[in-house]
Write an enzyme that holds these catalytic residues in place. Sequence first.
Site, PDB file in Angstrom:
ATOM      1  N   ARG A 198      -1.263  -5.017  -6.106  1.00 20.50           N
ATOM      2  CA  ARG A 198      -0.852  -6.426  -6.122  1.00 20.50           C
ATOM      3  C   ARG A 198       0.449  -6.565  -6.905  1.00 20.50           C
ATOM      4  NH1 ARG A 198      -6.108  -7.155  -8.118  1.00 20.50           N
ATOM      5  NH2 ARG A 198      -7.637  -7.453  -6.432  1.00 20.50           N
ATOM      6  N   HIS A 211       0.844  -1.191   0.000  1.00 20.60           N
ATOM      7  CA  HIS A 211       0.000   0.000   0.000  1.00 20.60           C
ATOM      8  C   HIS A 211       0.884   1.247   0.000  1.00 20.60           C
ATOM      9  CE1 HIS A 211      -3.075  -2.844   1.084  1.00 20.60           C
ATOM     10  NE2 HIS A 211      -2.536  -3.068   2.271  1.00 20.60           N
TER      11      HIS A 211
END
Length: 268
Positions: free
Chosen positions: A150, A55
């Site tokens: 991802r 993140h």
Amino acid sequence: MAEKPWGQLGVPHLGDSHAGDRRIGEVSFEHPHGLSLPVLVKYLYTSERLSIQVHPDDQQARAFGHECGKDEMWIVLAAEPGATIGLGLKQSYEPDVVAAAIADGAIVDLVDWRPVRRGEVIYNRAGTIHAAGAGLVLLEVQQSIDLTYRLFDYGRPRELHLAEGLAVSRFEPHHDPRDCQLGKGESRVLADGPHFGAAWCAGGLPEGLPVNPDHWQLVVVSGTASIGGLSLSEGEAAYTQSLVGLTMARDAVVMLAWPAQKSMAEAA
């Protein structure tokens, strides 16, 4: 409530009416009137490894046009024997080494897969390459944004975000002073900023809670509690602007979350 292919059957916090063959991966708590909240609290249920992901922090996220980044914290409520969480890398690597490892799948071996057990608290700071393993029930507190890049997904047919993810990653091991192991019957503040606060309350409130946050989110982890005329049991939550009148059964455990307090400079 969200179905996920990596979720669990018969999750413990939904009651018999939700039994069936649906794989539930997340159960999140929302404002009672549908308003947005700066802090999101949710249960996670895993039956297989989640993607290896990362993140961005606030500055990086805003550069990509998002409102904020994503720090998160996990409390391990249940862990099957051998359950692990991938946290950071085993050692520091150059970015091009990590990029090549993502391309050939070797990234799985670079990630530091740590055994976890009930009561463990992990603060996952933005920029940490990570992945939740299988066989876990986690209570998560996070900045309220769905913003995940991802890096590797074991061949599942989902979008990867390699350029964005590599740009915000820290290619190093995970260390955070907020990580801890909760003792039986222990109450303590787990985090108090910069993005959110959280506290574990076993039978009563810990010292060190903020005096006047904007609001509180309260999740009953076990036992029963009541506040503002609401009686709450395991898995239920409440939104409240005051903890006055909160009562907990002697054997109850409650998790509190609150938005980060603004500094005097920010409030001016």
